[in-house]
Design a protein around this motif. Structure first.
Motif, PDB file in Angstrom:
ATOM      1  N   MET A  82       4.663  -9.003   8.742  1.00  0.00           N
ATOM      2  CA  MET A  82       5.646  -7.913   8.779  1.00  0.00           C
ATOM      3  C   MET A  82       6.210  -7.781  10.184  1.00  0.00           C
ATOM      4  O   MET A  82       5.617  -8.210  11.161  1.00  0.00           O
ATOM      5  N   PHE A 127       5.484  -2.461  10.906  1.00  0.00           N
ATOM      6  CA  PHE A 127       4.138  -2.100  11.324  1.00  0.00           C
ATOM      7  C   PHE A 127       4.104  -0.671  11.853  1.00  0.00           C
ATOM      8  O   PHE A 127       3.223   0.122  11.500  1.00  0.00           O
ATOM      9  N   ILE A 184       4.518   1.892   9.003  1.00  0.00           N
ATOM     10  CA  ILE A 184       3.290   2.091   8.235  1.00  0.00           C
ATOM     11  C   ILE A 184       2.283   2.902   9.040  1.00  0.00           C
ATOM     12  O   ILE A 184       1.633   3.803   8.518  1.00  0.00           O
ATOM     13  N   ARG A 185       2.214   2.591  10.327  1.00  0.00           N
ATOM     14  CA  ARG A 185       1.295   3.337  11.176  1.00  0.00           C
ATOM     15  C   ARG A 185       1.648   4.827  11.143  1.00  0.00           C
ATOM     16  O   ARG A 185       0.787   5.687  10.956  1.00  0.00           O
ATOM     17  N   PHE A 213       1.269   6.267   7.260  1.00  0.00           N
ATOM     18  CA  PHE A 213      -0.045   6.266   6.615  1.00  0.00           C
ATOM     19  C   PHE A 213      -1.177   6.570   7.586  1.00  0.00           C
ATOM     20  O   PHE A 213      -1.933   7.491   7.401  1.00  0.00           O
ATOM     21  N   ARG A 214      -1.281   5.756   8.630  1.00  0.00           N
ATOM     22  CA  ARG A 214      -2.476   5.848   9.459  1.00  0.00           C
ATOM     23  C   ARG A 214      -2.590   7.175  10.177  1.00  0.00           C
ATOM     24  O   ARG A 214      -3.664   7.715  10.322  1.00  0.00           O
ATOM     25  N   GLY A 246     -11.492   3.616   7.526  1.00  0.00           N
ATOM     26  CA  GLY A 246     -10.411   3.833   6.573  1.00  0.00           C
ATOM     27  C   GLY A 246      -9.323   2.799   6.747  1.00  0.00           C
ATOM     28  O   GLY A 246      -9.604   1.615   6.912  1.00  0.00           O
ATOM     29  N   ILE A 247      -8.083   3.255   6.737  1.00  0.00           N
ATOM     30  CA  ILE A 247      -6.919   2.382   6.784  1.00  0.00           C
ATOM     31  C   ILE A 247      -6.939   1.435   7.978  1.00  0.00           C
ATOM     32  O   ILE A 247      -7.310   1.823   9.073  1.00  0.00           O
ATOM     33  N   GLY A 248      -6.514   0.194   7.753  1.00  0.00           N
ATOM     34  CA  GLY A 248      -6.321  -0.729   8.859  1.00  0.00           C
ATOM     35  C   GLY A 248      -7.347  -1.834   8.922  1.00  0.00           C
ATOM     36  O   GLY A 248      -7.385  -2.595   9.883  1.00  0.00           O
ATOM     37  N   ASP A 249      -8.182  -1.954   7.919  1.00  0.00           N
ATOM     38  CA  ASP A 249      -9.134  -3.064   7.910  1.00  0.00           C
ATOM     39  C   ASP A 249      -9.033  -3.800   6.575  1.00  0.00           C
ATOM     40  O   ASP A 249      -8.187  -3.493   5.752  1.00  0.00           O
ATOM     41  N   LEU A 271      -4.468   2.590  -2.158  1.00  0.00           N
ATOM     42  CA  LEU A 271      -3.093   2.502  -2.663  1.00  0.00           C
ATOM     43  C   LEU A 271      -2.563   1.095  -2.451  1.00  0.00           C
ATOM     44  O   LEU A 271      -2.671   0.547  -1.353  1.00  0.00           O
ATOM     45  N   GLY A 288      -5.355   0.214   1.694  1.00  0.00           N
ATOM     46  CA  GLY A 288      -4.683  -0.434   0.582  1.00  0.00           C
ATOM     47  C   GLY A 288      -3.867  -1.605   1.077  1.00  0.00           C
ATOM     48  O   GLY A 288      -4.166  -2.181   2.119  1.00  0.00           O
ATOM     49  N   ASP A 289      -2.843  -1.963   0.327  1.00  0.00           N
ATOM     50  CA  ASP A 289      -1.950  -3.002   0.826  1.00  0.00           C
ATOM     51  C   ASP A 289      -0.519  -2.691   0.436  1.00  0.00           C
ATOM     52  O   ASP A 289      -0.260  -1.927  -0.485  1.00  0.00           O
ATOM     53  N   MET A 290       0.400  -3.257   1.224  1.00  0.00           N
ATOM     54  CA  MET A 290       1.817  -3.099   0.940  1.00  0.00           C
ATOM     55  C   MET A 290       2.393  -4.483   0.899  1.00  0.00           C
ATOM     56  O   MET A 290       2.143  -5.291   1.797  1.00  0.00           O
TER      57      MET A 290
END
Lengths: 323, 323
Positions: A1, A6, A9-10, A13-14, A26-29, A87, A121-123
């Motif tokens: 991306m 990036f 998304i940060r 979401f993050r 959580g998110i990011g791994d 998600l 999740g993934d996008m």
């Protein structure tokens, strides 16, 4: 991306995700890490596809709400309390910032209200679609589709048929809509998971299922899994004033066969049904008795005069099912 | 769904599922019920879309394998052992029995090999796509993208670039392919999750990530999350004989930038790296040292002569990312 994606998304979401004791990573791994107590967890997955489960031009806010709501509804039907979500979002072009902001607002507003934390999740690229996987803690008992017993009352939450009428309005050409129609459209766009029913169901219900395909279709699943039949009283189906005003004649048919209600259909024994009703009422929700479980397999529907009515033919415009 | 579809799903999914102590309620309800010990769970979701993550005409068996494999690879990268799966399948027409049989064969063969039980899911209409959510038990330690430290060795499993070469073969018009090409095509169609690495990583690695977007892109994620930089030795990248034979000149570029390898990239401190390598070897897997973690941010690549080489420009033909 790209760097822009990036950062987007940060930001979306993050930064909205709070660390939690039971979500150490959580998110990011590659995956989320959950900290759990010994016991039973309840787990669901549901995907919604543009043009199938929601109109392609549905407001992004409603799409974000919907993908979480339909999963929450599954966990409620099991008597469980949702806690963690993942998600997966497929977008057919470079993320549209405004669309993603709306989606996130709809998703996180409901998540907060339901006490759910997003673990990642993934996008990815693909036709517009969203999948949520939702995990939660089982209640005092796990409620399944298999527990309906002879003589049980059959009950349903809220009102039926509104969402189907709302879908027809969403797909129609009319740009001027009245107050009733606005309310039906909202019922379609914003299915409301009956979160307050988790505990009453876990305490008092013998079986439950959430209504995504329509009353007759989902009741059919429940009866088949429980190995019983049911009698349904047509004049007991809960219909909203908006539906009566909008489609007086069609209303019973929409209530029987319309999908997307995301109400809860459940059963309770004669000695538990009042406790179930009071307990739901204490949570601000109504349960209406609409029939009984009987020995004879299949579904019998009777009108106010006690005459048998044919069930509507299989309503499957969404062709959806659980695997 | 029709009676025929219902029976098909029952035969393909429900009858293949064994009840398990840690899965008291599986397929056929609103959610699955899991029985867990107190501790940490690792959880992932990944979606694959036709025409994006696999060719629309890919063998169904390979699609069923892939959607589970890419999720297994995520859990391995966290040092975890997968146990439970949910599957959400979108099919653009009435289920094709042969296609579904192939999909299930690919899915369940890998599930059995990985010790994973399917707890349910949903099947719905929409453009061909599959999502799996996978849950497992954390290992001795959870391995994240954040733990790479100055002086760590950078290692990678298997060989790199094969899958990208295989994708080009899959998308090409050539109907006659030689043995090397067949092997590269298989690497693309059947990504092999490095299951045996879960435990070595949990014991000895400081960080890890699975390679879905390509070495440079995914290494970039790891470096950013860890707040460090890396030096990569181009002549140390593990290349398969098939790739060398098929694309001698392009091979290093494919290894650096090609996606879909689903190998594991990890780091380990100088005092642990040998234990990591031996432990991987004991599981029948190789880890190759390809560089070191350095203080200077970003990625420096050097060729066999020690000269700096530019990293390939952002390779994002799949435009995929983790949210």
């Amino acid at each position: 991306m790209s760097q822009r994606e990036f950062e987007l998304i940060r930001r979306l979401f993050r930064e909205r995700v709070q660390a939690a004791d039971d979500l150490p990573v959580g998110i990011g791994d590659d995956g989320a890490v959950l900290r759990v107590e010994a016991g039973e967890l309840v787990w669901a997955i549901d995907t919604i596809n543009a043009g199938v489960h929601f109109p392609t031009d549905a407001p992004a806010h409603a799409v974000g709400h919907r993908v979480l709501a339909v999963n929450l509804s599954d966990l409620v039907a099991m008597g469980a309390t949702a806690r963690w979500a993942l998600l997966s979002l497929s977008l057919d072009e470079t993320p549209d910032e405004k669309w993603l902001e709306g989606f996130c607002a709809g998703f996180f507003e409901l998540a907060e209200r339901a006490g759910v934390v997003l673990g990642g999740g993934d996008m990815t690229r693909g036709p517009l679609a969203a999948s949520v996987s939702l995990l939660g803690r089982a209640g005092q008992a796990v409620v399944t589709r298999r527990g309906a017993r002879l003589g049980d009352w059959l009950l349903v939450s809220g009102t039926l048929g509104d969402a189907r009428a709302g879908l027809d309005i969403a797909l129609g050409d009319d740009h001027v809509i009245n107050e009733h129609e606005r309310s039906l459209l909202a019922r379609y766009l914003y299915p409301e998971p009956r979160l307050g029913l988790s505990e009453p169901l876990a305490r008092y219900a013998t079986s439950a299922i959430d209504l995504s395909d329509g009353l007759c279709a989902d009741l059919g699943h429940l009866l088949r899994e429980s190995g019983v039949g049911a009698e349904l009283a047509l004049d007991q189906l809960p219909l909203s004033p908006a539906l009566r005003a909008h489609a007086a004649e069609e209303a019973p048919e929409l209530a029987l066969a319309g999908g997307d209600d995301y109400e809860i259909l459940c059963t309770a024994g004669p000695d538990q049904v009042e406790a179930l009703e009071s307990s739901a009422q204490a949570a601000g929700l109504t349960l209406q008795r609409i029939g009984r479980i009987v020995e004879q397999r299949g579904l019998q529907i009777r009108n106010a005069e006690g005459e048998r009515v044919s069930p509507p033919t299989g309503f499957s415009h969404f062709g959806e099912t659980d695997a």
